[in-house]
Design a protein around this motif. Structure first.
Motif, PDB file in Angstrom:
ATOM      1  N   ASN A 135       1.077  -1.063   0.299  1.00  0.00           N
ATOM      2  CA  ASN A 135       0.000   0.433  -0.191  1.00  0.00           C
ATOM      3  C   ASN A 135       0.083   1.431   0.122  1.00  0.00           C
ATOM      4  N   THR A 136       1.686   1.237   0.969  1.00  0.00           N
ATOM      5  CA  THR A 136       2.376   2.612   0.805  1.00  0.00           C
ATOM      6  C   THR A 136       4.221   2.082   1.092  1.00  0.00           C
ATOM      7  N   ALA A 137       4.992   2.633   1.191  1.00  0.00           N
ATOM      8  CA  ALA A 137       6.994   2.533   1.026  1.00  0.00           C
ATOM      9  C   ALA A 137       7.039   2.306   2.659  1.00  0.00           C
ATOM     10  N   ALA A 138       6.627   2.019   3.268  1.00  0.00           N
ATOM     11  CA  ALA A 138       6.266   1.873   5.149  1.00  0.00           C
ATOM     12  C   ALA A 138       6.030   0.387   5.454  1.00  0.00           C
ATOM     13  N   GLU A 139       5.458  -0.019   4.293  1.00  0.00           N
ATOM     14  CA  GLU A 139       5.187  -1.495   4.662  1.00  0.00           C
ATOM     15  C   GLU A 139       5.348  -1.946   3.606  1.00  0.00           C
ATOM     16  N   VAL A 140       6.935  -1.595   2.709  1.00  0.00           N
ATOM     17  CA  VAL A 140       7.956  -2.396   2.316  1.00  0.00           C
ATOM     18  C   VAL A 140       8.783  -3.372   3.000  1.00  0.00           C
ATOM     19  N   PHE A 141       8.650  -4.564   2.541  1.00  0.00           N
ATOM     20  CA  PHE A 141       9.609  -5.484   3.522  1.00  0.00           C
ATOM     21  C   PHE A 141      10.837  -6.255   1.983  1.00  0.00           C
ATOM     22  N   TYR A 142      11.884  -6.992   2.258  1.00  0.00           N
ATOM     23  CA  TYR A 142      12.318  -7.857   2.017  1.00  0.00           C
ATOM     24  C   TYR A 142      12.743  -7.148   0.563  1.00  0.00           C
TER      25      TYR A 142
END
Length: 244
Positions: A135-142
């Motif tokens: 949804n947003t950059a703050a949720e990006v992982f791995y």
């Protein structure tokens, strides 16, 4: 399926809601990327099914999102805590059908199984491309972990704060030379991908489960070839057998 006791080696946050847990124990029952484990938690009636992100002979890596009381409890567990875990559940992805340049598409908490799948495909001499949706950059992982594998990684965010603004389907439309696709994520995303992809593929479904190994029939779904249990006959189904 195998029931074993695993010991937590690491349990740390990757984002505000996504955690990484590394467990030490017997992983011999895990035979394919896309399989899942079912974890017994003290004080909770049902086990929690979590997809496998990665594993080796002695450790198991899980990425999970704190969306309910069970996973919120998991986030409080510390190094050395022991968990009763069922491993080797589900059918996993079949890499023999991938072709040379498969497309791997993960949405949110559907991202983790794509990581081990990417490693397996690379080991087989394939050249995968990975698409990750959030949804947003703050949720990006791995993202960095995928990039460390030396393969192309494309990111879509709904608000445009990282990568392409939009959804994973928007990025899929920019790809023209993929040989096959693999995906995991929420059902609306899976249905949209079935509509826009130009090849066959395998889709991993997220479903509430009771037992996790096919006994209770609580996660049954209808396919073109009859009733299947997501925990036992899935979670991976082929594009052509799905009834939307």
């Amino acid at each position: 399926m195998k029931q074993s006791i695993f010991t937590i080696e690491k349990n740390e946050p990757l984002t505000d809601s996504v955690w990484k847990m590394v467990l030490a124990g017997d992983t011999s029952a895990i035979t394919a990327s896309g399989q899942f484990v079912n974890i017994r938690l003290d004080g909770f009636f049902l086990r929690r099914p979590i997809s496998v992100c990665d594993y080796d002979a002695h450790t198991l890596t899980l990425l999970y999102k704190t969306v309910g009381k069970g996973t919120q409890y998991m986030a409080t567990l510390s190094q050395g805590y022991q968990l009763d875990v069922l491993t080797g559940l589900g059918n996993g992805y079949d890499t023999e059908k991938s072709g040379k340049t498969p497309l791997l598409i993960g949405g949110g908490v559907g991202v983790p199984p794509m990581y081990r799948l990417a490693k397996n495909l690379i080991a087989e001499g394939k050249q995968p491309t990975v698409i990750l949706g959030f949804n947003t950059a703050a949720e990006v992982f791995y993202k960095q972990e995928f990039e460390a594998l030396g393969i192309p990684v494309l990111v879509a965010t709904a608000d445009g704060s990282m990568g392409t603004k939009g959804f994973v389907t928007d990025l899929v439309k920019t790809q023209s030379d993929y040989s096959y696709f693999y995906t995991c994520g929420p059902e609306p995303m899976l249905q949209a991908l079935s509509d826009v992809t130009t090849t066959s593929g395998q889709l991993s479904f997220e479903e509430r489960m009771g037992c996790g190994f096919g006994a209770c029939m609580g996660c049954s779904c209808e396919t073109k070839y009859g009733t299947k249990r997501i925990c036992k006959d899935g979670p991976v189904l082929e594009k052509e057998e799905i009834k939307w």
